[in-house]
Scaffold this active site. Structure first.
Site, short mmCIF file in Angstrom:
data_model
loop_
_atom_site.label_atom_id
_atom_site.label_comp_id
_atom_site.label_asym_id
_atom_site.label_seq_id
_atom_site.Cartn_x
_atom_site.Cartn_y
_atom_site.Cartn_z
N ARG A 16 -7.96 -19.99 22.91
CA ARG A 16 -7.94 -19.28 24.19
C ARG A 16 -7.69 -20.26 25.34
O ARG A 16 -7.76 -21.47 25.16
CB ARG A 16 -9.28 -18.56 24.41
CG ARG A 16 -9.49 -17.35 23.54
CD ARG A 16 -10.89 -16.79 23.66
NE ARG A 16 -11.89 -17.65 23.03
CZ ARG A 16 -13.20 -17.40 23.01
NH1 ARG A 16 -13.67 -16.33 23.62
NH2 ARG A 16 -14.04 -18.24 22.40
N LYS A 34 -14.64 -22.07 26.58
CA LYS A 34 -15.82 -22.47 25.83
C LYS A 34 -16.56 -23.60 26.53
O LYS A 34 -16.04 -24.27 27.42
CB LYS A 34 -15.43 -22.91 24.42
CG LYS A 34 -15.01 -21.75 23.53
CD LYS A 34 -16.09 -20.67 23.42
CE LYS A 34 -17.31 -21.15 22.65
NZ LYS A 34 -18.37 -20.07 22.61
N TYR A 62 -17.99 -20.26 29.76
CA TYR A 62 -19.16 -19.95 28.93
C TYR A 62 -19.91 -21.25 28.65
O TYR A 62 -19.29 -22.26 28.32
CB TYR A 62 -18.74 -19.32 27.60
CG TYR A 62 -18.20 -17.91 27.72
CD1 TYR A 62 -19.02 -16.87 28.16
CD2 TYR A 62 -16.89 -17.60 27.38
CE1 TYR A 62 -18.53 -15.58 28.28
CE2 TYR A 62 -16.40 -16.32 27.48
CZ TYR A 62 -17.23 -15.31 27.94
OH TYR A 62 -16.74 -14.03 28.05
N HIS A 121 -23.74 -21.12 27.27
CA HIS A 121 -24.71 -20.88 26.18
C HIS A 121 -25.64 -22.10 26.02
O HIS A 121 -25.72 -22.71 24.96
CB HIS A 121 -23.98 -20.59 24.87
CG HIS A 121 -23.07 -19.39 24.93
ND1 HIS A 121 -23.55 -18.10 25.09
CD2 HIS A 121 -21.73 -19.29 24.87
CE1 HIS A 121 -22.52 -17.26 25.12
NE2 HIS A 121 -21.42 -17.95 25.00
N GLU A 131 -21.71 -16.09 30.99
CA GLU A 131 -22.59 -15.16 30.27
C GLU A 131 -23.83 -14.74 31.03
O GLU A 131 -24.55 -13.83 30.59
CB GLU A 131 -23.00 -15.75 28.91
CG GLU A 131 -23.98 -16.90 28.96
CD GLU A 131 -23.33 -18.26 29.08
OE1 GLU A 131 -24.03 -19.28 28.91
OE2 GLU A 131 -22.10 -18.32 29.36
N VAL A 151 -27.80 -8.91 18.91
CA VAL A 151 -28.87 -8.87 19.92
C VAL A 151 -28.65 -9.96 20.96
O VAL A 151 -28.03 -10.99 20.69
CB VAL A 151 -30.26 -9.01 19.27
CG1 VAL A 151 -30.52 -7.87 18.32
CG2 VAL A 151 -30.39 -10.35 18.55
N VAL A 202 -23.36 -12.34 15.23
CA VAL A 202 -22.57 -12.47 16.46
C VAL A 202 -23.38 -13.18 17.54
O VAL A 202 -22.81 -13.70 18.51
CB VAL A 202 -22.09 -11.09 16.94
CG1 VAL A 202 -21.13 -11.23 18.12
CG2 VAL A 202 -21.37 -10.34 15.81
N ALA A 203 -24.70 -13.25 17.38
CA ALA A 203 -25.56 -13.91 18.36
C ALA A 203 -25.62 -15.42 18.16
O ALA A 203 -26.42 -16.10 18.82
CB ALA A 203 -26.96 -13.32 18.29
N ASP A 233 -23.87 -17.89 19.11
CA ASP A 233 -23.67 -18.71 20.31
C ASP A 233 -24.99 -19.00 21.02
O ASP A 233 -25.13 -20.02 21.69
CB ASP A 233 -22.74 -18.02 21.30
CG ASP A 233 -21.27 -18.35 21.06
OD1 ASP A 233 -21.00 -19.47 20.60
OD2 ASP A 233 -20.40 -17.51 21.32
#
Length: 376
Positions: A15, A75, A94, A96, A118, A239, A267-268, A270
């Site tokens: 990306r 990222k 992002y 995280h 985020e 979640v 998927v959580a 990160d």
């Protein structure tokens, strides 16, 4: 303002922070944009596309970082990138940070102004810059899970949607937010048997109204999680606690109760993952097995559909990029409390409470570093 867009260097990340259309908008607002050569290549965007939009092409990342007032990425910065950040330089990407002590320390030491996509909020409490990638990741999670269920990938040899006379995979989605609702939509569309668990009755009612008897809804607690996961062929973890580490809702004992060849997609990941057995993986080595259960825990899932993800992300981030560039970051954060919620690090101080609490830092109010009243 001078905006820099470096090429992403996280493994298998294709990306890019801005599309040429986004660059054009910034240039028309009187700003300079420098894009690292081949930054958009993985998304099908050539240097010539950026030049036509008014950008300058830099031959290396060093040039981008040393000249820009604001760095726009996708990222979290890798070690060689946060070492290039300058004091007072704006980083918009992002982050995280909650599960990532090393990156947090790097940003604190740099003295930069780090604003995380985020944790930017909206009037309704949603996370508008996380939403587009959550939509992509939610839909991809079903594709990934279906692929992992194949024998050649360690799975039980199940077709997600089944065929006449043979039921589809029993698919459990933990969390009914943006990721979860997109995952269950894809799974239902492919013919799977789908159950969603959430601790919000309001959310479960909304999903029930959309899908009726096609979707099974359960209030999430230890008992319903244990029973649902033990019977599942595919579990998707979806979640989120904004800015904080994901809660470990699915225990190792729950994973051990699943049939061999079952699959979990976290998927959580990160934010540290919502399964006790989760550890971060990459697109080159996306899976591993624990107790006979295949785990897919890729930290940048949307990176494998870089073109779709880049356009979706820029559509969401560009209004905020323009506000930061047009007003300067201080005035933009003062004027827009939702953007201010995205401020995680400022001049060596942690300004997001969840990050500070998770990593043991003293929390400094964003309002304090900006010189405004706490209730402004």
């Amino acid at each position: 303002m001078h905006i820099g867009v470096p090429k992403e260097i996280k493994p298998q990340e294709a990306r890019v922070g801005l599309t040429p259309a986004g660059v054009r908008e910034l240039v028309e607002h009187g700003h300079q944009v420098t894009v690292e050569t081949r930054a958009g290549q993985g998304a099908g965007l050539a240097d010539s596309d950026y030049e036509a939009a008014g950008a300058t092409i830099a031959e290396d990342a060093e040039r981008v970082f040393e000249t820009a007032d604001m760095i726009v990425k996708v990222k979290e910065p890798q070690p060689e990138e946060y070492k290039r950040l300058l004091e007072g330089q704006i980083l918009f990407t992002y982050l995280h940070l909650a599960p990532d002590a090393e990156q947090t320390r790097g940003l604190v030491d740099s003295g930069c102004v780090a604003i995380a996509y985020e944790t930017v909020t909206a009037d309704d409490g949603s996370l508008p810059l996380l939403a587009p990638m959550s939509e992509v990741a939610g839909r991809l999670s079903v594709q990934a899970g279906a692929h992992c269920l194949e024998n050649v990938n360690g799975g039980a040899g199940m077709l997600l949607g089944g065929v006449p006379g043979v039921p589809g995979a029993n698919t459990v989605v933990v969390g009914g937010g943006v990721v979860g609702s997109n995952a269950l939509r894809m799974a239902l569309g492919l013919g799977a048997q789908v159950t969603v668990l959430d601790n919000s009755l309001e959310r479960l009612r909304a999903l029930d109204a959309l899908y009726g008897g096609r979707l099974h809804t359960l209030f999430s607690n230890t008992d319903t999680l244990e029973r649902s996961i033990a019977e599942a062929d595919l579990v998707i973890g979806a979640v989120l606690l904004p800015g904080a580490a994901a809660p470990k809702l699915v225990t190792e004992a729950m994973i051990a109760s699943m049939r061999p060849g079952s699959v979990v997609v976290d998927v959580a990941i990160d934010q540290g993952g919502c399964f006790e057995t989760s550890r971060a993986t990459s697109h080159s080595e996306p899976t591993y097995t624990v107790d006979g259960v295949v785990h897919y825990c890729v930290t940048n899932m949307p990176g494998c559909v870089a073109r779709t993800s880049t356009f979706a992300l820029t559509h969401a981030t560009l209004p905020f990029v323009l506000q930061l560039a047009d007003s300067g970051y201080q005035q933009a954060l003062i004027d827009n409390p939702h953007l201010r919620a995205g401020l995680n690090v400022h001049g060596g101080q942690i300004t997001h409470r969840a990050v500070a609490d998770n990593l043991g830092y003293e929390h400094t109010l964003a309002e304090s570093v900006l010189g405004i009243a706490a209730d402004a």
